[in-house]
Write a protein that holds these residues in place. Structure first.
Motif, short mmCIF file in Angstrom:
data_model
loop_
_atom_site.label_atom_id
_atom_site.label_comp_id
_atom_site.label_asym_id
_atom_site.label_seq_id
_atom_site.Cartn_x
_atom_site.Cartn_y
_atom_site.Cartn_z
N THR A 1 0.82 -1.20 0.00
CA THR A 1 0.00 0.00 0.00
C THR A 1 0.86 1.26 0.00
OG1 THR A 1 -0.13 -0.36 2.36
CG2 THR A 1 -2.08 -0.89 1.09
N GLY B 1 2.47 4.54 1.16
CA GLY B 1 2.71 5.03 2.51
C GLY B 1 3.18 3.96 3.46
N GLU B 2 3.38 2.76 2.96
CA GLU B 2 3.92 1.70 3.81
C GLU B 2 5.41 1.96 4.02
OE1 GLU B 2 2.05 -1.46 4.92
OE2 GLU B 2 3.71 -0.88 6.23
N SER B 3 5.89 1.70 5.22
CA SER B 3 7.31 2.00 5.49
C SER B 3 8.18 0.81 5.10
CB SER B 3 7.50 2.34 6.95
OG SER B 3 6.81 1.41 7.76
N LEU C 1 3.45 8.66 7.15
CA LEU C 1 3.47 7.25 6.79
C LEU C 1 2.06 6.71 6.95
CD1 LEU C 1 6.46 5.51 8.55
CD2 LEU C 1 6.08 5.75 6.12
N GLY C 2 1.71 5.74 6.15
CA GLY C 2 0.40 5.11 6.29
C GLY C 2 -0.71 6.13 6.30
N THR C 3 -1.49 6.12 7.36
CA THR C 3 -2.62 7.06 7.43
C THR C 3 -2.17 8.49 7.72
OG1 THR C 3 -2.87 6.37 9.70
CG2 THR C 3 -4.37 5.39 8.11
#
Lengths: 381, 79
Positions: A48, A50-52, A364-366
């Motif tokens: 996805t 924004g995944e680190s 990152l992510g959300t």
């Protein structure tokens, strides 16, 4: 058939789908359904946004790395050829050290030569760097005649296919101000052309003669022809890919070096990336560990993104980071902060570490998308 | 002695120079500026073999162990 889906799927999946389609007769409608479902599944299984992934990769290498420290002093390889493996080698690769501790090449031969051990041995002798001392039994200084006398080792000369004439010719070409001649009893006499030489100079001449380059490829100190998958391959200690590519007996398209900078110089940045992948994979496989190939691909891409090979060090990829705080948080923080304040650098706080430092949500992510809400005015009734 | 053509080496994937129209499309697709692309030096042996100039974008079709084929782009920069 179904060409329109080719762009939306990786080639490997698309080809597999083609195979399945051949085995099952589908109607046009079913085929469309099949591909729609396939593409949907593919898209949802991708990582996805924004995944680190950097952290995941670091972890994926870190855990097996701890396993490797248990047997770091292992040397493996074929016969007397030593090759650094295990954690030290992995560190060497990822730090992008300019000097590999054990550079080595794998030289494949053209079809005509690769089945015959004698041909392989002959080519190996051609590649090996030979210096004068390897062909001599003894170097001695004759004080009465003021000359250096060298007793030859005939067996070594035969093995390396060097004739007396060849030796005399190369010696007289490379030794200036010296007359080179051969006695009947297989000794070579080196006499300085200048009269009344001092003993010290004679000694210097002797030492110089020992290191005189006779033939081969400079840097290649050992050669070893071995049988590998039904063909003879020459392994070497020492690496000089550019010179090897000049030999006509060599199958150049398969011959490689484990020295990444050498591959970079000879074949370019994309080949260097491939070399990083292969070398890292070799270490991991050899240790019986399993790291997903995509982590290695990612690191190799990162190391070669700038057009040259950069290591995961403070002078390598970390120095490319835009943010001052991110650079400072890796190594030598005070120097980075002082330099940045002298230059008046600004930190945009666009990445992860700097936001952790200043206690803000990380992108990152959300935390990645920014939300702008447009509030509708309630309609008047 | 003729020079070995390095583009034939197993380690060297196919490199192609993109024409300007495709470059614009590429940058639009990924919503990036040309400076954000990974780089390749003008002095790179393969870039030299292609006669690439500074500012060109090179399309690289790699063999990928996971996807079989993967496309990558690099912009040519001065070393």
């Amino acid at each position: 058939m179904s060409e329109e889906y080719k762009d939306q799927l990786p080639l490997s999946i698309w080809e597999e789908a083609q195979k399945e389609l051949k085995n099952n007769n589908l109607t046009k409608k079913q085929e469309k359904e099949f591909f729609d479902k396939l593409i949907e599944t593919y898209k949802s299984s991708r990582i996805t946004p924004g995944e680190s992934i950097g952290v995941i990769t670091a972890e994926s290498f870190g855990e097996p790395g701890t396993q490797m420290t248990l047997n770091i002093f292992h040397f493996a390889g074929v016969a007397e050829l030593n090759v650094t493996l295990g954690l030290p080698r992995l560190i060497e690769i990822f730090d992008a050290r300019k000097e590999a501790s054990t550079p080595s090449m794998e030289i494949y031969l053209d079809k005509e030569y690769n089945k015959d051990i004698n041909a392989a041995k002959r080519i190996a002798a051609l590649i090996k760097e030979t210096k004068f001392w390897e062909l001599a039994q003894e170097f001695s200084i004759n004080i009465a005649k003021l000359q250096v006398e060298v007793t030859l080792n005939k067996k070594n000369m035969r093995d390396l296919r060097i004739t007396d004439q060849m030796l005399l010719k190369t010696l007289s070409e490379s030794m200036k101000d010296t007359t080179v001649r051969q006695n009947k009893d297989d000794t070579i006499v080196l006499k300085p052309s200048k009269e009344n030489t001092e003993l010290k100079e004679l000694y210097k001449l002797k030492e110089k003669a020992k290191e005189t380059f006779i033939k081969g490829i400079s840097g290649v100190t050992q050669v070893l022809p071995i049988k590998q998958n039904n063909e003879f391959v020459i392994l070497t200690a020492g690496s000089n890919l550019k010179e090897v590519f000049k030999l006509k007996e060599v199958d150049k398209s398969r011959s490689t070096s484990n020295d990444i900078f050498e591959v970079l110089k000879a074949l370019g940045i994309e080949a260097a990336r491939q070399a990083i992948i292969n070398e890292a994979l070799k270490v991991i496989r050899e240790q019986g560990l399993d790291v997903d190939i995509r982590h290695i691909l990612f690191i190799a891409d990162l190391m070669t993104a700038s057009g040259t090979v950069k290591g995961i060090t403070r002078s390598g990829i970390t120095s490319d980071k835009e943010s001052v705080l991110a650079r400072a948080s890796f190594e030598t923080p005070i120097r980075h902060i002082i330099d940045a304040s002298l230059l008046g650098e600004e930190d945009e706080l666009t990445s992860v570490i700097e936001n952790v430092i200043v206690n803000q949500p990380v992108p990152l992510g959300t935390g990645l998308p920014g939300l702008i809400a447009r509030i509708k005015k309630p309609e008047a009734k | 002695m003729e020079e070995y053509n390095i583009t034939e080496h197993n380690f060297v994937p196919k490199h192609l120079i993109l024409d300007e129209k495709d470059v614009v499309e590429l940058l639009k697709e990924y919503n990036i500026s040309i400076r954000q692309l990974p780089r390749i030096f003008v002095t790179d042996p393969v870039a030299k073999a292609l006669n690439a100039k500074k500012g060109d974008v090179i399309k690289i079709i790699r063999k990928s162990p996971s996807a079989k084929e993967a496309v990558f782009y690099r912009v040519v920069v001065n070393a």
